[in-house]
Design a protein around this motif. Structure first.
Motif, PDB file in Angstrom:
ATOM      1  N   ILE A  81      27.395   3.877   8.048  1.00 55.28           N
ATOM      2  CA  ILE A  81      28.778   3.416   7.808  1.00 55.28           C
ATOM      3  C   ILE A  81      29.667   4.597   7.412  1.00 55.28           C
ATOM      4  O   ILE A  81      30.804   4.724   7.866  1.00 55.28           O
ATOM      5  CB  ILE A  81      28.789   2.329   6.720  1.00 55.28           C
ATOM      6  CG1 ILE A  81      28.083   1.065   7.237  1.00 55.28           C
ATOM      7  CG2 ILE A  81      30.218   2.006   6.291  1.00 55.28           C
ATOM      8  CD1 ILE A  81      27.858   0.005   6.175  1.00 55.28           C
ATOM      9  N   VAL A  82      29.134   5.479   6.563  1.00 56.85           N
ATOM     10  CA  VAL A  82      29.911   6.649   6.139  1.00 56.85           C
ATOM     11  C   VAL A  82      30.228   7.542   7.339  1.00 56.85           C
ATOM     12  O   VAL A  82      31.351   8.035   7.508  1.00 56.85           O
ATOM     13  CB  VAL A  82      29.135   7.440   5.053  1.00 56.85           C
ATOM     14  CG1 VAL A  82      29.801   8.788   4.797  1.00 56.85           C
ATOM     15  CG2 VAL A  82      29.047   6.628   3.771  1.00 56.85           C
ATOM     16  N   THR A  83      29.225   7.746   8.202  1.00 59.02           N
ATOM     17  CA  THR A  83      29.455   8.566   9.403  1.00 59.02           C
ATOM     18  C   THR A  83      30.505   7.939  10.307  1.00 59.02           C
ATOM     19  O   THR A  83      31.389   8.618  10.847  1.00 59.02           O
ATOM     20  CB  THR A  83      28.135   8.737  10.177  1.00 59.02           C
ATOM     21  OG1 THR A  83      27.163   9.355   9.314  1.00 59.02           O
ATOM     22  CG2 THR A  83      28.326   9.596  11.413  1.00 59.02           C
ATOM     23  N   GLN A  84      30.379   6.615  10.480  1.00 60.56           N
ATOM     24  CA  GLN A  84      31.346   5.917  11.333  1.00 60.56           C
ATOM     25  C   GLN A  84      32.749   6.039  10.761  1.00 60.56           C
ATOM     26  O   GLN A  84      33.726   6.272  11.493  1.00 60.56           O
ATOM     27  CB  GLN A  84      30.953   4.437  11.447  1.00 60.56           C
ATOM     28  CG  GLN A  84      31.912   3.580  12.269  1.00 60.56           C
ATOM     29  CD  GLN A  84      31.755   3.811  13.752  1.00 60.56           C
ATOM     30  OE1 GLN A  84      31.040   4.713  14.144  1.00 60.56           O
ATOM     31  NE2 GLN A  84      32.447   3.039  14.555  1.00 60.56           N
ATOM     32  N   ALA A  85      32.887   5.896   9.438  1.00 64.27           N
ATOM     33  CA  ALA A  85      34.204   6.001   8.811  1.00 64.27           C
ATOM     34  C   ALA A  85      34.779   7.405   8.973  1.00 64.27           C
ATOM     35  O   ALA A  85      35.975   7.585   9.226  1.00 64.27           O
ATOM     36  CB  ALA A  85      34.098   5.627   7.323  1.00 64.27           C
ATOM     37  N   ALA A  86      33.913   8.427   8.824  1.00 64.88           N
ATOM     38  CA  ALA A  86      34.378   9.809   8.978  1.00 64.88           C
ATOM     39  C   ALA A  86      34.838  10.075  10.410  1.00 64.88           C
ATOM     40  O   ALA A  86      35.865  10.722  10.635  1.00 64.88           O
ATOM     41  CB  ALA A  86      33.262  10.773   8.583  1.00 64.88           C
ATOM     42  N   ASN A  87      34.070   9.568  11.389  1.00 67.10           N
ATOM     43  CA  ASN A  87      34.454   9.757  12.792  1.00 67.10           C
ATOM     44  C   ASN A  87      35.781   9.071  13.101  1.00 67.10           C
ATOM     45  O   ASN A  87      36.638   9.613  13.800  1.00 67.10           O
ATOM     46  CB  ASN A  87      33.370   9.208  13.728  1.00 67.10           C
ATOM     47  CG  ASN A  87      32.102  10.045  13.689  1.00 67.10           C
ATOM     48  OD1 ASN A  87      32.123  11.205  13.268  1.00 67.10           O
ATOM     49  ND2 ASN A  87      30.990   9.465  14.109  1.00 67.10           N
ATOM     50  N   ARG A 101      23.952   2.592   4.893  1.00 65.50           N
ATOM     51  CA  ARG A 101      25.107   3.161   4.192  1.00 65.50           C
ATOM     52  C   ARG A 101      25.520   4.495   4.856  1.00 65.50           C
ATOM     53  O   ARG A 101      26.700   4.769   5.043  1.00 65.50           O
ATOM     54  CB  ARG A 101      24.780   3.377   2.709  1.00 65.50           C
ATOM     55  CG  ARG A 101      25.993   3.872   1.906  1.00 65.50           C
ATOM     56  CD  ARG A 101      25.638   4.089   0.429  1.00 65.50           C
ATOM     57  NE  ARG A 101      25.412   2.799  -0.225  1.00 65.50           N
ATOM     58  CZ  ARG A 101      24.242   2.383  -0.687  1.00 65.50           C
ATOM     59  NH1 ARG A 101      23.159   3.155  -0.570  1.00 65.50           N
ATOM     60  NH2 ARG A 101      24.131   1.210  -1.281  1.00 65.50           N
ATOM     61  N   GLY A 102      24.524   5.298   5.215  1.00 62.01           N
ATOM     62  CA  GLY A 102      24.821   6.575   5.873  1.00 62.01           C
ATOM     63  C   GLY A 102      25.511   6.374   7.219  1.00 62.01           C
ATOM     64  O   GLY A 102      26.433   7.115   7.592  1.00 62.01           O
ATOM     65  N   ASP A 135      19.953   2.498   2.493  1.00 64.24           N
ATOM     66  CA  ASP A 135      20.507   3.845   2.451  1.00 64.24           C
ATOM     67  C   ASP A 135      20.850   4.333   3.849  1.00 64.24           C
ATOM     68  O   ASP A 135      21.867   5.006   4.072  1.00 64.24           O
ATOM     69  CB  ASP A 135      19.516   4.807   1.793  1.00 64.24           C
ATOM     70  CG  ASP A 135      19.345   4.522   0.300  1.00 64.24           C
ATOM     71  OD1 ASP A 135      20.300   3.954  -0.282  1.00 64.24           O
ATOM     72  OD2 ASP A 135      18.292   4.859  -0.248  1.00 64.24           O
ATOM     73  N   THR A 136      19.971   3.998   4.823  1.00 64.47           N
ATOM     74  CA  THR A 136      20.254   4.392   6.204  1.00 64.47           C
ATOM     75  C   THR A 136      21.506   3.700   6.727  1.00 64.47           C
ATOM     76  O   THR A 136      22.362   4.309   7.381  1.00 64.47           O
ATOM     77  CB  THR A 136      19.059   4.050   7.107  1.00 64.47           C
ATOM     78  OG1 THR A 136      17.882   4.692   6.609  1.00 64.47           O
ATOM     79  CG2 THR A 136      19.300   4.512   8.544  1.00 64.47           C
TER      80      THR A 136
END
Length: 538
Positions: free
Chosen positions: A19-25, A16-17, A13-14
């Motif tokens: 990766i999501v943050t990196q994609a948003a940035n 995944r979080g 889960d960490t």
């Protein structure tokens, strides 16, 4: 955001979080770059449309140029030609805030017209061969020539054009088949056609000899060299960007002075899209210690602002600490004031020439005896200064205390007595009040031999700009005013140091492309002048 690959968490889960943050940035950064790219494209398109509109307008005016109104139309055409020069120079260099993507847009737009006409055959040609070693650097084997690249650069030698023909033979090793070829020498404008001498000639022609680019284009055409105004404008814009670090080095030297002369002059600037003229300002800041035998080289820096608000000179003088000799412009006032209990960092020194000028105008217009008497008394002060010129600060201060102070004390009493005898609403009373309201600043030069009696040095530095203004030199844009400030800083500082400005710029532009930024001081006029004197002595 960067991850430490050696210390990634084991929790899914960490991860995944992260990766999501990196994609948003990444998406946010991409969106910002796309926005900047769109803005750069829009700006470039707007300037391109404005250029085409101006060209059409000029063509129509030229067709209508006859009869009684032809003189007025000719003046309008000159104004529009100058605006066109500055717009074309604006499009040659990306704005400082643009990203590399915006720069790519500009480069791609210019590459569409990259097809060059061959340089005129009648021009003299000088061949420069860049030949590598005759032995292979890899294995020491014998080299054989297999071809060559030829690059022609148009240059200007005082009096005539010439073509520098750079020949770079390519060699192949007979033993290991390694290929060797010398690199092309750096040019002031990367992959550009002009040499340093030609760029210097164009810049000095525009800003020193007051020849707009469209006139230079016509002059060169008579010599059989076709260089249109747009090409020259592109070169001027790129040259100004190239030498900007050197201008800041001059400014740093000027602002380190203990005393500065300052002045400003209006600049007519065409407001894009309105067809009307607004008034910008060119500010001059001069450092010159020669009148009292100082050892620091003289230098002058020019700055442009779109108006005369006091915030501009205050920002330009933010690093300065010392005496400022200027006129009574109120925008300087806050520099002389204490701030939060701390003493002022700048001390005002007023100008006796400004005081004298007011009485001179009144005397010429009315022949008033009081004005004539004031002129005679102020003239005594300038006579005393001639005897102090070139002396040490200590000697100058002693001369002023013994000879000038009694004259100034008598002048103060004369002004006060005269003011009681004349109408308070008269111009003569206004001239007296102007002087008495600045009396402390006017007397300051008596105490310090480094100071001058007048601000004439700054006014002399403004004079070339006034001549250029008379020839409609700055009738283009705000960016054109900034380029003028850049060019004038180097041209006038070169003059102050006894250099021919065109020869100086030719030297600088021939070296600056490969010059390390932390050694930019080596290209300052006084350092080049001292190097030239050393070579001449040797």
């Amino acid at each position: 955001m960067r991850f430490d690959l050696a210390n990634l968490p084991n929790n899914i889960d960490t991860l995944r979080g992260m990766i999501v943050t990196q994609a948003a940035n990444f998406a946010a950064e991409l969106g910002a770059r796309e926005t900047e790219l769109a803005a750069a494209k829009a700006g470039l398109l707007a300037k391109t449309l404005e250029i085409e509109k101006l060209k059409l307008h000029i063509a129509r005016l030229r067709r209508a140029q006859f009869g009684r109104s032809s003189e007025k139309i000719a003046r309008t055409i000159e104004q529009l030609e100058l605006m066109l020069e500055d717009l074309e120079a604006d499009t040659s260099v990306p704005a400082a805030s643009a990203t590399s993507l915006a720069a790519d847009v500009e480069q791609s737009s210019s590459s569409k017209r990259s097809g060059r006409k061959p340089l005129a055959e009648h021009l003299p040609r000088q061949e420069v061969v860049h030949e590598p070693s005759c032995t292979c650097p890899s294995c020491g084997g014998e080299m054989r020539k297999v071809g060559e690249d030829v690059t022609e650069v148009l240059d200007y030698v005082p009096g005539h054009f010439e073509v520098i023909k750079h020949i770079r033979p390519a060699f192949s090793c007979r033993r290991c088949e390694s290929m060797v070829q010398m690199p092309m020498p750096s040019l002031p404008i990367e992959r550009g056609q002009p040499g340093a001498g030609l760029l210097a000639h164009v810049v000095v022609g525009k800003y020193c000899d007051h020849l707009p680019l469209y006139r230079q284009s016509g002059i060169y055409a008579r010599e059989g060299v076709e260089l249109d105004r747009a090409t020259l404008a592109d070169w001027v814009g790129k040259t100004a960007a190239l030498v900007s670090p050197l201008v800041e080095a001059v400014a740093q030297h000027v602002m380190a002075a203990e005393k500065l002369h300052a002045d400003d002059t209006p600049v007519p600037v065409l407001a894009p899209g309105t067809g009307k003229t607004k008034t910008g300002r060119l500010w001059v800041y001069l450092r010159d210690e020669r009148p009292y035998g100082g050892e620091a080289p003289p230098a002058v820096v020019y700055r442009y602002s779109p108006d005369r608000k006091g915030e501009h000179p205050r920002a330009q003088l933010a690093r300065f600490r010392g005496f400022l000799q200027a006129d009574g412009y109120s925008g300087f006032g806050r520099l002389y004031e204490t701030s939060n209990g701390a003493p002022a960092t700048v001390t005002e020194v007023a100008c006796w020439a400004h005081v004298r000028r007011k009485f001179y105008d009144i005397h010429v217009a009315t022949n008033a005896p009081i004005a004539g008497d004031a002129l005679a008394r102020i003239g005594q002060l300038f006579d005393i200064e001639r005897a102090a010129m070139g002396r040490s600060p200590q000697v100058r201060a002693r001369i002023r205390q013994s000879a000038a102070r009694p004259v100034i004390d008598d002048l103060a009493a004369f002004f006060d007595a005269s003011l009681a005898m004349i109408s308070g609403k008269s111009e003569l009373a206004g001239a007296i009040r102007y002087a008495r309201s600045r009396w402390s600043a006017l007397m300051r030069y008596l105490e310090d031999g480094r100071l001058e009696i007048s601000n004439n040095a700054a006014e002399r530095a403004i004079r070339p700009l006034a001549l250029g203004r008379k020839n409609y030199l700055f009738a283009g844009s705000d960016a054109g005013g900034e380029r003028a400030a850049t060019a004038y800083t180097l041209i006038e500082t070169a003059k102050l140091n006894g250099l021919d400005p065109e020869a100086y710029l030719r030297d600088v532009l021939g070296r600056i492309a490969d010059h390390h930024i932390n050694r930019i001081g080596e290209l300052l006029p006084w350092n080049i002048a001292s190097g030239s004197r050393a070579r001449a002595a040797a």
